[in-house]
Write an enzyme that holds these catalytic residues in place. Structure first.
Site, PDB file in Angstrom:
ATOM      1  N   GLY A  90     -39.940 -42.699 -13.992  1.00 24.27           N
ATOM      2  CA  GLY A  90     -40.858 -42.090 -14.953  1.00 24.27           C
ATOM      3  C   GLY A  90     -40.832 -42.793 -16.293  1.00 24.27           C
ATOM      4  N   ASP A  94     -41.994 -38.201 -21.781  1.00 24.05           N
ATOM      5  CA  ASP A  94     -42.645 -39.124 -22.709  1.00 24.05           C
ATOM      6  C   ASP A  94     -42.396 -40.589 -22.341  1.00 24.05           C
ATOM      7  OD1 ASP A  94     -39.995 -39.473 -23.382  1.00 24.05           O
ATOM      8  OD2 ASP A  94     -40.174 -38.682 -25.420  1.00 24.05           O
ATOM      9  N   GLY A  95     -41.580 -40.817 -21.317  1.00 24.07           N
ATOM     10  CA  GLY A  95     -41.341 -42.192 -20.880  1.00 24.07           C
ATOM     11  C   GLY A  95     -40.355 -42.958 -21.747  1.00 24.07           C
ATOM     12  N   ASP A 106     -31.259 -38.936  -5.873  1.00 26.38           N
ATOM     13  CA  ASP A 106     -31.930 -40.062  -6.538  1.00 26.38           C
ATOM     14  C   ASP A 106     -30.974 -40.822  -7.444  1.00 26.38           C
ATOM     15  OD1 ASP A 106     -32.335 -37.393  -7.786  1.00 26.38           O
ATOM     16  OD2 ASP A 106     -33.024 -38.563  -9.486  1.00 26.38           O
ATOM     17  N   ASN A 107     -29.788 -40.273  -7.671  1.00 24.84           N
ATOM     18  CA  ASN A 107     -28.799 -40.962  -8.501  1.00 24.84           C
ATOM     19  C   ASN A 107     -27.634 -41.482  -7.664  1.00 24.84           C
ATOM     20  OD1 ASN A 107     -30.303 -40.480 -10.803  1.00 24.84           O
ATOM     21  ND2 ASN A 107     -29.201 -38.627 -11.343  1.00 24.84           N
TER      22      ASN A 107
HETATM   23  P1  AMP Z   1     -32.540 -38.889 -14.400  1.00 20.04           P
HETATM   24  O1  AMP Z   1     -32.105 -37.497 -14.743  1.00 20.04           O
HETATM   25  O2  AMP Z   1     -32.431 -39.850 -15.560  1.00 20.04           O
HETATM   26  O3  AMP Z   1     -31.909 -39.410 -13.179  1.00 20.04           O
HETATM   27  O4  AMP Z   1     -34.114 -38.794 -14.140  1.00 20.04           O
HETATM   28  C1  AMP Z   1     -34.686 -37.957 -13.160  1.00 20.04           C
HETATM   29  C2  AMP Z   1     -36.158 -38.201 -13.094  1.00 20.04           C
HETATM   30  O5  AMP Z   1     -36.798 -37.839 -14.330  1.00 20.04           O
HETATM   31  C3  AMP Z   1     -36.571 -39.634 -12.854  1.00 20.04           C
HETATM   32  O6  AMP Z   1     -37.733 -39.608 -12.073  1.00 20.04           O
HETATM   33  C4  AMP Z   1     -36.850 -40.152 -14.241  1.00 20.04           C
HETATM   34  O7  AMP Z   1     -37.710 -41.256 -14.246  1.00 20.04           O
HETATM   35  C5  AMP Z   1     -37.506 -38.940 -14.879  1.00 20.04           C
HETATM   36  N1  AMP Z   1     -37.354 -38.916 -16.350  1.00 20.04           N
HETATM   37  C6  AMP Z   1     -36.244 -38.641 -17.064  1.00 20.04           C
HETATM   38  N2  AMP Z   1     -36.496 -38.691 -18.384  1.00 20.04           N
HETATM   39  C7  AMP Z   1     -37.806 -39.012 -18.524  1.00 20.04           C
HETATM   40  C8  AMP Z   1     -38.687 -39.216 -19.638  1.00 20.04           C
HETATM   41  N3  AMP Z   1     -38.269 -39.077 -20.902  1.00 20.04           N
HETATM   42  N4  AMP Z   1     -39.969 -39.536 -19.366  1.00 20.04           N
HETATM   43  C9  AMP Z   1     -40.424 -39.661 -18.115  1.00 20.04           C
HETATM   44  N5  AMP Z   1     -39.646 -39.489 -17.022  1.00 20.04           N
HETATM   45  C10 AMP Z   1     -38.360 -39.153 -17.218  1.00 20.04           C
HETATM   46 MG    MG Z   2     -31.908 -41.006 -12.133  1.00 21.92          MG
END
Ligand code: AMP
Ligand code: MG
Length: 485
Positions: free
Chosen positions: A94, A127-128, A254-255
């Site tokens: 994301g 917000d990416g 996913d992690n």
């Molecule tokens: P994570 O918790 O970092 O493993 O992320 C879990 C999911 O949320 C993944 O698909 C990430 O790309 C998405 N994600 C986390 N933070 C953001 C953000 N600020 N903007 C867009 N996608 C996010």
């Molecule tokens: Mg992740």
């Protein structure tokens, strides 16, 4: 100084060529005012990248994704995931991009991936973006894991973008340039399987075998061999986490990588006072990802991986399930062996005496009862191996019980020098990490740089670094880290 243009960096697009259904061509958001906060020069050298070029304006544009080497095709990767047990069919990058794969100086294929590089079609409500603090956090903790000899993604650089990011407060934004042996996750297989396209699952499995477990291709059952290789890699990895007191915090599918590298340092931390129930993530109310639960969760995640591979393992579903269950069953023994062997080494004992398991179990009960700092305990035990029991004895409430334990342990003639080679002095302790990130967010990189320097050589005692060996002061309070970083 030679300022090589970005076009001299060769990035392959093997993942998106072989698995186009799982890759969306995308471009990083522009960074108004890129500024380098951290650059990993030894890693740059490993990758054949010129550090002085990376520091140049062209290099910074490369590190934030605004300059793409010619021939490269950055993509957002699609994946699914079980998040805290609930299946989310469409997660994906994301806020990240796979820039491509590069061949390092040892001829290994490594992913260059950017995190915090702007919204993608997988961004959902996000917000990416990423803030400076969490990206430096991933940098320092992943580099600590690497220095501790634990398989992990690496951090090449953190670059401030000059763009503000809205969190609880407005924070400076940053992009992390991450290096991994691949970004294939259990969730990648879940995504492929959920499409119902068995050919896609097969191509993904072949891609994973070629990149990580080429010997599986020669096995009688290549896809079962792939699964067994991942089971073995994860059993070894999680044992290593447990041995250093690392808590990942968000072991969603996913992690979890196929390679067996630790990935995605969000609400993770090193345990201080030994307590198997320790949880740091503010969103983990049920303790699903508590310290002691990590081996259990790893196995649960591997069962989800097995499900995606069943149609490749055997045409007859029951037979495929039986084979996969038997392979998954090897996790426990592999984990126990790795943990026991690691503990024997931490205690300075030679390999392979089963009696030591009772010694370890008794020790862990005592560490918990007396709330002993896990990391510094093993160094104080090193002093005990050299004849000075007092630093270790001072940590326990029930001295009679600990003295009995010490006597049994001394009788085994522990090797103090061997202990010091595996028991770290310097880990990224929670209060030091928070302090370093807060300072960096206010433009003072001093504490971050000093912490990074300490944890990069975790075993060698150096004068002046005493503050890095002590647990958090009482006024630091109970520690929590936050997702949505
Ligand atoms: P994570 O918790 O970092 O493993 O992320 C879990 C999911 O949320 C993944 O698909 C990430 O790309 C998405 N994600 C986390 N933070 C953001 C953000 N600020 N903007 C867009 N996608 C996010
Ligand atoms: Mg992740």
């Amino acid at each position: 100084m030679s300022a090589a243009p970005a076009s001299t960096v060769v990035l392959d697009d093997r993942f998106s060529r072989e698995l186009p259904e799982m890759a969306v061509r995308w471009q990083a958001a522009d960074a108004p005012d890129p500024r380098l906060l951290a650059l990993n020069e030894p890693l740059a050298a490993e990758l054949g990248l010129d550090a002085s070029w990376l520091r140049s304006a062209d290099g910074l544009a490369f590190l934030v994704g605004s300059a793409v080497p010619s021939g490269a095709n950055p993509v957002a990767q699609a994946y699914s995931g079980h998040q805290f047990g609930g299946f989310v069919p469409r997660l994906g990058d994301g806020r990240a991009l796979l820039m491509g794969e590069l061949v390092d100086v040892d001829e290994r294929l490594r992913d260059l991936h950017l995190k915090g590089s702007g919204r993608t079609p997988f961004a959902r409500g996000g917000d990416g973006l990423a803030a400076v603090g969490p990206m430096l956090r991933e940098y320092v903790i992943s580099e600590s894991m690497h220095a501790l000899g634990i398989p992990t993604t690496r951090s090449l650089a953190v670059t401030a973008t000059g763009r503000a990011v809205q969190r609880d407060a407005l924070l400076p934004g940053a992009v992390l340039a991450r290096i991994a042996s691949s970004h294939l996750r259990v969730g990648s297989f879940q995504f492929a399987a959920a499409t119902g396209d068995l050919d896609l699952v097969r191509r993904l499995a072949d891609h994973a075998i070629a990149r990580h477990y080429p010997e599986a291709a020669q096995a009688a059952q290549p896809y079962l061999a792939l699964f067994e290789s991942v089971v073995a890699a994860q059993a070894s990895l999680v044992a290593r986490w447990m041995l250093v007191g690392f808590i990942h915090g968000v072991m969603n599918t996913d992690n979890m990588t196929i390679s067996g590298e630790t990935i995605d340092y969000g609400p993770c931390a090193f345990m201080e006072a030994y307590d198997p129930a320790t949880v740091y993530s503010s969103i983990d109310h049920a303790g699903r990802y508590a310290y002691a639960n990590q081996p259990v969760v790893a196995q649960w995640n591997l069962a989800r991986l097995a499900e995606t591979l069943l149609p490749l393992i055997a045409d007859d579903q029951q037979r495929a399930i039986d084979l996969a269950v038997a392979s998954l069953g090897r996790f426990s023994a592999a984990y126990d062996d790795a943990f026991s062997a690691g503990m024997r080494t931490k205690l300075g004992l030679p390999a392979g005496d089963g009696d030591d398991d009772a010694l370890v179990a008794d020790l862990l009960v005592q560490l918990e009862q007396s709330h002993v700092d896990y990391t510094s305990f093993f160094r104080s035990l090193g002093a005990a191996a050299r004849g000075d029991d007092e630093p270790a004895r001072g940590l326990f409430v029930d001295l009679a019980r600990f003295d009995a334990w010490l006597a049994r342990w001394h009788a085994l003639a522990p090797d103090a020098a061997a202990m010091d080679r595996v028991n770290p002095l310097y880990i990224p302790r929670n209060h030091l990490v928070e302090n370093a990130l807060a300072a960096a967010t206010s433009n003072d990189l001093g504490p971050f740089t000093r912490l990074l320097d300490a944890i990069t050589s975790p075993y060698d005692e150096r004068p002046g670094l005493e503050q890095y060996t002590a647990p958090a002061p009482d006024d630091f309070g109970p520690y929590q880290t936050f997702c949505g970083t």
